[in-house]
Design an enzyme around this catalytic site. Structure first.
Site, PDB file in Angstrom:
ATOM      1  N   HIS A 153      43.922   6.393 -17.964  1.00 29.20           N
ATOM      2  CA  HIS A 153      44.809   7.330 -18.669  1.00 29.20           C
ATOM      3  C   HIS A 153      44.051   8.614 -19.062  1.00 29.20           C
ATOM      4  O   HIS A 153      43.908   8.929 -20.260  1.00 29.20           O
ATOM      5  CB  HIS A 153      45.368   6.623 -19.909  1.00 29.20           C
ATOM      6  N   GLU A 256      46.786  10.770 -14.454  1.00 26.33           N
ATOM      7  CA  GLU A 256      46.354   9.382 -14.647  1.00 26.33           C
ATOM      8  C   GLU A 256      46.544   8.578 -13.358  1.00 26.33           C
ATOM      9  O   GLU A 256      47.678   8.306 -12.957  1.00 26.33           O
ATOM     10  CB  GLU A 256      47.185   8.756 -15.773  1.00 26.33           C
TER      11      GLU A 256
HETATM   12  O1  TA6 Z   1      51.035   7.753 -19.376  1.00 21.85           O
HETATM   13  C1  TA6 Z   1      52.120   8.404 -19.988  1.00 21.85           C
HETATM   14  C2  TA6 Z   1      52.650   7.518 -21.095  1.00 21.85           C
HETATM   15  O2  TA6 Z   1      53.139   6.304 -20.590  1.00 21.85           O
HETATM   16  C3  TA6 Z   1      53.732   8.300 -21.858  1.00 21.85           C
HETATM   17  O3  TA6 Z   1      55.003   7.754 -21.628  1.00 21.85           O
HETATM   18  C4  TA6 Z   1      53.276   8.181 -23.307  1.00 21.85           C
HETATM   19  O4  TA6 Z   1      53.808   7.011 -23.884  1.00 21.85           O
HETATM   20  C5  TA6 Z   1      51.759   8.109 -23.116  1.00 21.85           C
HETATM   21  O5  TA6 Z   1      51.595   7.216 -22.027  1.00 21.85           O
HETATM   22  C6  TA6 Z   1      50.968   7.731 -24.331  1.00 21.85           C
HETATM   23  O6  TA6 Z   1      51.220   6.385 -24.660  1.00 21.85           O
HETATM   24  P1  TA6 Z   1      50.464   5.817 -25.991  1.00 21.85           P
HETATM   25  O7  TA6 Z   1      50.804   4.365 -26.028  1.00 21.85           O
HETATM   26  O8  TA6 Z   1      48.998   6.086 -25.798  1.00 21.85           O
HETATM   27  O9  TA6 Z   1      51.004   6.635 -27.143  1.00 21.85           O
END
Ligand code: TA6
Length: 281
Positions: A153, A256
């Site tokens: 991520h 990501e």
């Molecule tokens: O990777 C994108 C995502 O899935 C978004 O939908 C948003 O939820 C982000 O990840 C961050 O997620 P988190 O659980 O770290 O707040």
């Protein structure tokens, strides 16, 4: 010394002056500097006490992406909010590699029960003069097949989101989470961000490039991973996150690499590997 541990953070240095920091919590890369310039984004409001996934750097998503109806795990699984073991420095040629492991036996019972499989994760971070590689290895230590999602991520620092373009996504199908999961096709050579973006691009070529205006570009080479998520929360979602500054969306973009559109199946006793190499151009 190319790698030192202090207060549950591993500090890695390269002869060129490049550096990286990896928190044992989530084996989260929280800094990557090339030529003295920070290339990753970590929110000024990120929580670093081990009570919540670190908001920024390269959190590890495993064994689920998002949430799953029949799997009682936190969003994005447990890898990013569990302490990993630091195995140590594994090579120090022209690159410095450090390794971390996470076994099912290290999980608390609630997480273990949420995904009751025997596994060993190995995470190798390799720092070069202008590059960093982050590669995840997984061994299924069960007798039976299990399935998982995984994703790196990555939060890139952006001097100004208005100058950011992502190349290499043209013609790809994507799932638009901002439009209730609508299935679309990318028409642009250069993807830009001027509002909330939350897209899962599917079956993505292994090479992408993120351009930060005229300042610099970063190439993203993935291996063993199918998809790529592009995310920027923009104003409303930025305000809704307690560990993210209201205006910080101007200075970050998540690109990501992962396998999240479908489950990855791994047979009992089998191994899998996937990862990325980021390089400043
Ligand atoms: O990777 C994108 C995502 O899935 C978004 O939908 C948003 O939820 C982000 O990840 C961050 O997620 P988190 O659980 O770290 O707040």
């Amino acid at each position: 010394m190319p790698a030192e541990e202090k207060d549950k953070v591993i500090y890695v240095s390269h002869s060129s002056g490049a550096s990286a920091e990896i928190a044992l919590y989530g084996a989260t890369v929280t800094s990557w500097k090339v030529a003295g310039v920070e290339r990753l984004f970590v929110s000024e409001q990120a929580i670093r006490d081990g009570s919540k996934a670190i908001r920024g750097g390269i959190p590890l998503v495993f064994p689920i992406f998002g949430t799953k109806e029949n799997i009682q795990l936190p969003q994005h699984g447990f890898a990013r909010n569990t302490y990993w073991e630091y195995v140590g420095l594994i090579t120090d040629n022209d690159e410095t590699s450090v390794r971390f492991t996470l076994k099912d036996t290290q999980l608390d019972s609630k997480l273990r029960n949420g995904w009751p499989h025997s596994f060993r994760l190995t995470y190798t971070v390799t720092l070069g003069e202008k590059s960093i590689s982050t590669v995840l290895g997984l061994k299924n230590e069960d007798e039976d097949t299990f399935e998982f999602n995984t994703l790196l991520h990555t939060y890139f620092y952006a001097p100004n989101i208005a100058d950011v373009t992502v190349n290499g996504l043209k013609s790809l199908h994507f799932i638009d989470k901002v439009a209730n999961g609508a299935k679309e096709s990318e028409s642009r050579d250069q993807v830009t961000v001027a509002s909330e973006v939350d897209r899962i691009y599917c079956d993505v070529p292994d090479h992408l490039q993120v351009n930060f205006g005229k300042e610099y570009s970063i190439s993203v080479e993935k291996t063993g991973l199918k998809d790529t998520v592009v995310w920027n929360p923009w104003t409303d979602k930025a305000k809704a996150m307690g560990d993210f500054g209201d205006e910080e969306y101007h200075n970050m973009i998540c690109v990501e690499v992962g396998s999240v559109a479908d489950w990855v199946k791994l047979g009992g006793g089998k191994s899998w590997s996937g990862g990325q190499t980021l390089r400043v151009l």
